[in-house]
Design an enzyme around this catalytic site. Structure first.
Site, PDB file in Angstrom:
ATOM      1  N   ASP A  76       8.387  71.738  95.366  1.00 26.04           N
ATOM      2  CA  ASP A  76       8.524  71.143  94.028  1.00 26.04           C
ATOM      3  C   ASP A  76       9.472  69.943  93.986  1.00 26.04           C
ATOM      4  O   ASP A  76       9.934  69.557  92.915  1.00 26.04           O
ATOM      5  CB  ASP A  76       9.008  72.201  93.024  1.00 26.04           C
ATOM      6  CG  ASP A  76       7.873  73.032  92.456  1.00 26.04           C
ATOM      7  OD1 ASP A  76       6.713  72.580  92.489  1.00 26.04           O
ATOM      8  OD2 ASP A  76       8.149  74.138  91.962  1.00 26.04           O
ATOM      9  N   LYS A  94       9.333  67.273  91.312  1.00 25.68           N
ATOM     10  CA  LYS A  94       9.832  67.496  89.948  1.00 25.68           C
ATOM     11  C   LYS A  94      11.093  66.688  89.674  1.00 25.68           C
ATOM     12  O   LYS A  94      11.452  66.492  88.518  1.00 25.68           O
ATOM     13  CB  LYS A  94      10.068  68.982  89.681  1.00 25.68           C
ATOM     14  CG  LYS A  94       8.780  69.750  89.484  1.00 25.68           C
ATOM     15  CD  LYS A  94       9.057  71.183  89.091  1.00 25.68           C
ATOM     16  CE  LYS A  94       7.764  71.922  88.801  1.00 25.68           C
ATOM     17  NZ  LYS A  94       8.029  73.324  88.442  1.00 25.68           N
ATOM     18  N   HIS A 154       3.780  65.841  89.842  1.00 24.05           N
ATOM     19  CA  HIS A 154       4.861  66.193  90.765  1.00 24.05           C
ATOM     20  C   HIS A 154       4.423  66.485  92.201  1.00 24.05           C
ATOM     21  O   HIS A 154       5.147  66.125  93.121  1.00 24.05           O
ATOM     22  CB  HIS A 154       5.761  67.314  90.199  1.00 24.05           C
ATOM     23  CG  HIS A 154       5.270  68.697  90.443  1.00 24.05           C
ATOM     24  ND1 HIS A 154       4.420  69.354  89.584  1.00 24.05           N
ATOM     25  CD2 HIS A 154       5.531  69.559  91.457  1.00 24.05           C
ATOM     26  CE1 HIS A 154       4.179  70.547  90.052  1.00 24.05           C
ATOM     27  NE2 HIS A 154       4.833  70.710  91.180  1.00 24.05           N
ATOM     28  N   ASP A 170       4.095  80.677  94.596  1.00 23.52           N
ATOM     29  CA  ASP A 170       4.572  79.800  93.526  1.00 23.52           C
ATOM     30  C   ASP A 170       4.167  80.325  92.149  1.00 23.52           C
ATOM     31  O   ASP A 170       4.980  80.347  91.217  1.00 23.52           O
ATOM     32  CB  ASP A 170       4.041  78.389  93.752  1.00 23.52           C
ATOM     33  CG  ASP A 170       4.650  77.370  92.808  1.00 23.52           C
ATOM     34  OD1 ASP A 170       5.886  77.355  92.651  1.00 23.52           O
ATOM     35  OD2 ASP A 170       3.886  76.565  92.238  1.00 23.52           O
TER      36      ASP A 170
END
Length: 132
Positions: A4, A7, A32, A86
C-alpha cells in the site's frame, strides 16, 4: 509491507474520511497500486514479485479488480495470496469509517467471494484467519 505504499500519494482527508467515499474519491483511492508501483519500479532492491504485488493486490480472478483488470491466469500466486490477506486485514482492522469485524465474520466474507478469490487459498488461509 510495500503493497500500500502508493497510499502515500493519497490525501489524508480521503484516506481517513469517516464516511463513504464519493466516486471521485474512490477513483483517487484506486490509483494507489499504480502509484506505488511507479515509486518502487526504479529501485534495484525491489524484486519483480514485490512490484507485482504492489501493482496488482486489488485484482480479482474474474477481471473486476484494478488497476489493470487482470483475470485468472494473469494473476500470480503471490498476488492471489496477498489479495486475500489484504481484504481480511481491511475487514478486521479498525478504520475511521468502520469498527473492526470479528475474524469469523471476515473469513466468511472472503469465503463468499467465489469467482473473485482463489478458493483453495482461502481455505488454506482459514487457520491463519481464525487461530490468532
Amino acid at each position: 509491507m510495500f503493497h500500500d505504499i502508493g497510499k502515500a500519494k493519497i490525501p489524508l482527508a480521503v484516506l481517513d474520511k469517516p464516511g463513504r467515499l464519493d466516486p471521485e474519491e474512490r477513483a483517487l483511492i484506486e490509483t494507489h497500486p499504480a502509484a506505488g508501483y511507479e515509486v518502487l519500479k526504479g529501485n534495484a532492491g525491489v524484486s519483480p514479485e514485490i512490484l507485482d504485488v504492489v501493482r496488482h493486490h486489488h485484482e480479482y480472478l474474474d477481471g473486476s479488480g484494478y488497476p489493470d483488470a487482470l483475470c485468472a491466469a494473469s494473476i500470480t500466486d503471490i498476488v492471489r495470496m496477498m489479495t486475500i490477506s489484504d481484504i481480511f486485514a481491511a475487514l478486521i482492522e479498525h478504520r475511521h469509517y468502520k469498527p473492526p469485524m470479528p475474524r469469523q465474520q471476515a473469513y466468511e466474507i472472503i469465503k463468499g467471494m467465489q469467482g473473485k478469490l482463489e478458493q483453495p487459498l482461502v481455505a488454506a488461509f482459514k487457520e491463519v484467519a481464525l487461530k490468532r
